[in-house]
Design a protein around this motif. Structure first.
Motif, PDB file in Angstrom:
ATOM      1  N   GLU A 283       0.607 139.276  -2.737  1.00  0.00           N
ATOM      2  CA  GLU A 283       0.601 139.532  -1.285  1.00  0.00           C
ATOM      3  C   GLU A 283       1.168 140.904  -0.733  1.00  0.00           C
ATOM      4  O   GLU A 283       2.118 141.086  -1.351  1.00  0.00           O
ATOM      5  CB  GLU A 283       1.342 138.407  -0.533  1.00  0.00           C
ATOM      6  CG  GLU A 283       0.771 136.928  -1.129  1.00  0.00           C
ATOM      7  CD  GLU A 283       1.715 135.978  -1.203  1.00  0.00           C
ATOM      8  OE1 GLU A 283       1.760 135.046  -0.294  1.00  0.00           O
ATOM      9  OE2 GLU A 283       2.801 135.934  -1.750  1.00  0.00           O
ATOM     10  N   SER A 285       3.322 142.886   2.358  1.00  0.00           N
ATOM     11  CA  SER A 285       3.583 142.718   4.090  1.00  0.00           C
ATOM     12  C   SER A 285       3.724 143.908   4.527  1.00  0.00           C
ATOM     13  O   SER A 285       3.994 145.059   4.052  1.00  0.00           O
ATOM     14  CB  SER A 285       5.158 142.080   3.795  1.00  0.00           C
ATOM     15  OG  SER A 285       5.463 141.745   5.392  1.00  0.00           O
ATOM     16  N   ASP A 291       5.108 138.333   6.895  1.00  0.00           N
ATOM     17  CA  ASP A 291       3.504 138.083   7.118  1.00  0.00           C
ATOM     18  C   ASP A 291       2.945 138.550   5.813  1.00  0.00           C
ATOM     19  O   ASP A 291       2.102 139.620   5.925  1.00  0.00           O
ATOM     20  CB  ASP A 291       2.963 138.903   8.565  1.00  0.00           C
ATOM     21  CG  ASP A 291       3.194 140.354   8.207  1.00  0.00           C
ATOM     22  OD1 ASP A 291       4.260 140.855   7.477  1.00  0.00           O
ATOM     23  OD2 ASP A 291       2.453 141.296   8.664  1.00  0.00           O
ATOM     24  N   TRP A 292       2.914 137.616   5.206  1.00  0.00           N
ATOM     25  CA  TRP A 292       2.401 138.015   3.512  1.00  0.00           C
ATOM     26  C   TRP A 292       0.648 137.810   3.695  1.00  0.00           C
ATOM     27  O   TRP A 292       0.321 136.815   3.979  1.00  0.00           O
ATOM     28  CB  TRP A 292       2.971 137.052   2.493  1.00  0.00           C
ATOM     29  CG  TRP A 292       4.486 137.543   2.480  1.00  0.00           C
ATOM     30  CD1 TRP A 292       5.430 136.719   2.915  1.00  0.00           C
ATOM     31  CD2 TRP A 292       4.959 138.627   1.759  1.00  0.00           C
ATOM     32  NE1 TRP A 292       6.595 137.380   2.577  1.00  0.00           N
ATOM     33  CE2 TRP A 292       6.344 138.372   1.790  1.00  0.00           C
ATOM     34  CE3 TRP A 292       4.618 139.764   1.040  1.00  0.00           C
ATOM     35  CZ2 TRP A 292       7.504 139.471   1.281  1.00  0.00           C
ATOM     36  CZ3 TRP A 292       5.183 140.463   0.459  1.00  0.00           C
ATOM     37  CH2 TRP A 292       6.761 140.573   0.653  1.00  0.00           C
ATOM     38  N   LEU A 293       0.247 138.933   3.422  1.00  0.00           N
ATOM     39  CA  LEU A 293      -1.216 138.961   3.489  1.00  0.00           C
ATOM     40  C   LEU A 293      -1.892 139.054   1.978  1.00  0.00           C
ATOM     41  O   LEU A 293      -1.314 139.842   1.163  1.00  0.00           O
ATOM     42  CB  LEU A 293      -1.909 140.218   4.122  1.00  0.00           C
ATOM     43  CG  LEU A 293      -1.120 140.434   5.679  1.00  0.00           C
ATOM     44  CD1 LEU A 293      -1.601 142.021   6.369  1.00  0.00           C
ATOM     45  CD2 LEU A 293      -1.797 139.264   6.568  1.00  0.00           C
ATOM     46  N   TRP A 313      -6.120 148.521   3.464  1.00  0.00           N
ATOM     47  CA  TRP A 313      -5.137 148.495   4.659  1.00  0.00           C
ATOM     48  C   TRP A 313      -5.496 149.653   5.920  1.00  0.00           C
ATOM     49  O   TRP A 313      -6.066 150.269   5.632  1.00  0.00           O
ATOM     50  CB  TRP A 313      -3.894 149.099   4.031  1.00  0.00           C
ATOM     51  CG  TRP A 313      -2.914 149.242   5.273  1.00  0.00           C
ATOM     52  CD1 TRP A 313      -2.537 148.560   6.129  1.00  0.00           C
ATOM     53  CD2 TRP A 313      -1.868 150.250   5.354  1.00  0.00           C
ATOM     54  NE1 TRP A 313      -1.419 148.811   6.852  1.00  0.00           N
ATOM     55  CE2 TRP A 313      -0.913 150.146   6.321  1.00  0.00           C
ATOM     56  CE3 TRP A 313      -1.701 151.498   4.627  1.00  0.00           C
ATOM     57  CZ2 TRP A 313       0.170 151.232   6.753  1.00  0.00           C
ATOM     58  CZ3 TRP A 313      -0.578 152.301   5.074  1.00  0.00           C
ATOM     59  CH2 TRP A 313       0.141 152.056   6.301  1.00  0.00           C
TER      60      TRP A 313
END
Ligand SMILES: Nc1nc2c(c(=O)[nH]1)N[C@H]1C(S)=C(S)[C@@H](COP(=O)(O)O)O[C@H]1N2
Ligand SMILES: [Mo]
Length: 359
Positions: A283, A285, A291-293, A313
């Motif tokens: 993940e 951030s 806010d882990w994506l 990104w």
């Protein structure tokens, strides 16, 4: 010992952190491909490169003590495996307070293709006794130990690099522990343990004894400087533990920290690895606020090597941005935010933070 031009040449691309014993980090290029070119593979040695007589002996609690040469090893069935090796001290420099020990940044990690005989086949030839519990591996390297905390002259100032593994693990063909004599398709180089070394997949690389000179089956657990003196997690608040398998970790390899990017979409790339199972999640951030994506993790290309991950990104605006990457493995281990401090500074797998400027 006098260093040859060849040895110097093989070290030219590395970032030296100690000239004697020679210790050096990999350059960032080492983490780009699946395999680290040998010129870029980090080096960690506790003593100077030793002379080696070209044989190793298997003795102790065995029915059939034997000596083997490189030719003997080469005549046995060979396997080739890509193995990520990481020094247990990798990341030490980020720990506070700073522990003693080699000041490793974050590049004491590399992946090479190792060819050799199975340790289990070699042990089977020697026939360990039923009361064997551990296998002790002795390198040909020895000398005064530069990291001994109090007694530089212990044992007359002449220690030998020795490590042990449980016999059940060492004798199990499924663990694929190698006695390796080739690295990336070439004979081992002096810094990496020529003529042969142990390679223990999944374990921090301290277990992978270089310049192998003796193997002994023991009927009692081994205690020694590199087994019970160093390479122990001395936690401040819970029982000490031996350093064994690599801890789950991700690195960001692209973009480089501090780089300047043009506005627009970017593919963030990295590597992730663990000794306790394949990487299941990475993940990213972008805010430092949790806010882990999800990133896309490539399936493992082999059981013992790092995995690639990517994250698409789109920077929302110009200016400075932070990026963090956090890996989770199949056993459910996840990277901590803060280095897990221990007195000797091992196993720092805390989340990496980089910054980039977008213009
Ligand atoms: N004989 C011997 N083996 C050794 C060592 C050593 O000092 N002597 N260092 C260990 C440690 S701490 C590491 S991290 C790895 C490094 O392997 P490399 O130099 O091939 O990267 O070798 C391991 N095997
Ligand atoms: Mo190490």
């Amino acid at each position: 010992m006098a260093e040859t031009d060849e040895l110097e040449q093989s070290r030219a691309a590395l970032q030296m952190i100690n000239p004697a014993p020679y210790n050096a980090e990999a350059p960032p290029e080492a983490l780009v491909g699946d395999i680290t070119p040998t010129d870029f593979h980090y080096v960690r040695s506790n003593f100077a490169v030793p002379t080696h007589d070209g044989t190793f002996t298997i003795g102790g609690a065995v029915e059939n003590p034997i000596s083997l040469t490189l030719d003997d090893l080469r005549s046995m069935p060979a396997i080739e495996r890509s193995v990520t090796l990481e020094c247990a001290g990798n990341g030490r420099l980020a720990m506070r307070p700073l522990p003693t020990g080699e000041p490793w940044g974050d590049y004491a990690v590399s992946t090479a293709r190792w060819t050799g005989a199975r340790l289990s086949d070699v042990l089977a030839m020697a026939r360990p006794n039923d009361d064997g519990v551990e296998v002790r591996f002795e390198g040909a390297d020895h000398g005064p130990y530069h990291l001994h905390p109090v007694l530089p002259n212990v044992d007359g100032g002449d220690l030998t690099f020795v490590r042990s593994l449980p016999l059940a693990l060492a004798a199990d063909p499924a663990t694929e522990i190698l006695i390796a004599y080739e690295m990336n398709g070439e004979p081992l180089r002096p810094d990496h343990g020529a003529p042969f070394r142990v390679i223990v997949p999944h374990w921090f690389a301290v277990a992978s004894v270089k310049w192998l000179h003796r193997i002994d089956v023991l009927t009692e657990p081994y205690a020694g400087e590199f087994q019970t003196g160093h390479y122990i997690y001395e936690w401040p608040d819970r029982p000490h533990e031996p350093v064994t398998v690599m801890r789950v970790r991700a690195r960001i390899t692209d973009p480089e920290s501090g780089s300047v990017l043009a506005a627009g979409p970017h593919t963030v790339r990295g590597k992730a690895w663990s000794g306790s199972g394949p990487i299941t999640n990475v993940e990213v951030s972008l805010t430092g606020e949790g806010d882990w994506l999800p990133a896309t993790v490539e399936p493992p290309k082999g059981p013992y090597q790092w995995q690639d991950w990517t994250f698409e990104w789109v920077p929302p605006n110009d200016g400075r941005h932070t990026l963090r990457a956090r890996a989770t493995d199949a056993a459910g281990n996840v990277q901590p935010e803060v280095p897990p401090w221990n007195r000797l500074g091992y196993g720092n797998n805390s989340v990496e933070v980089i910054f980039v400027d977008v213009e």
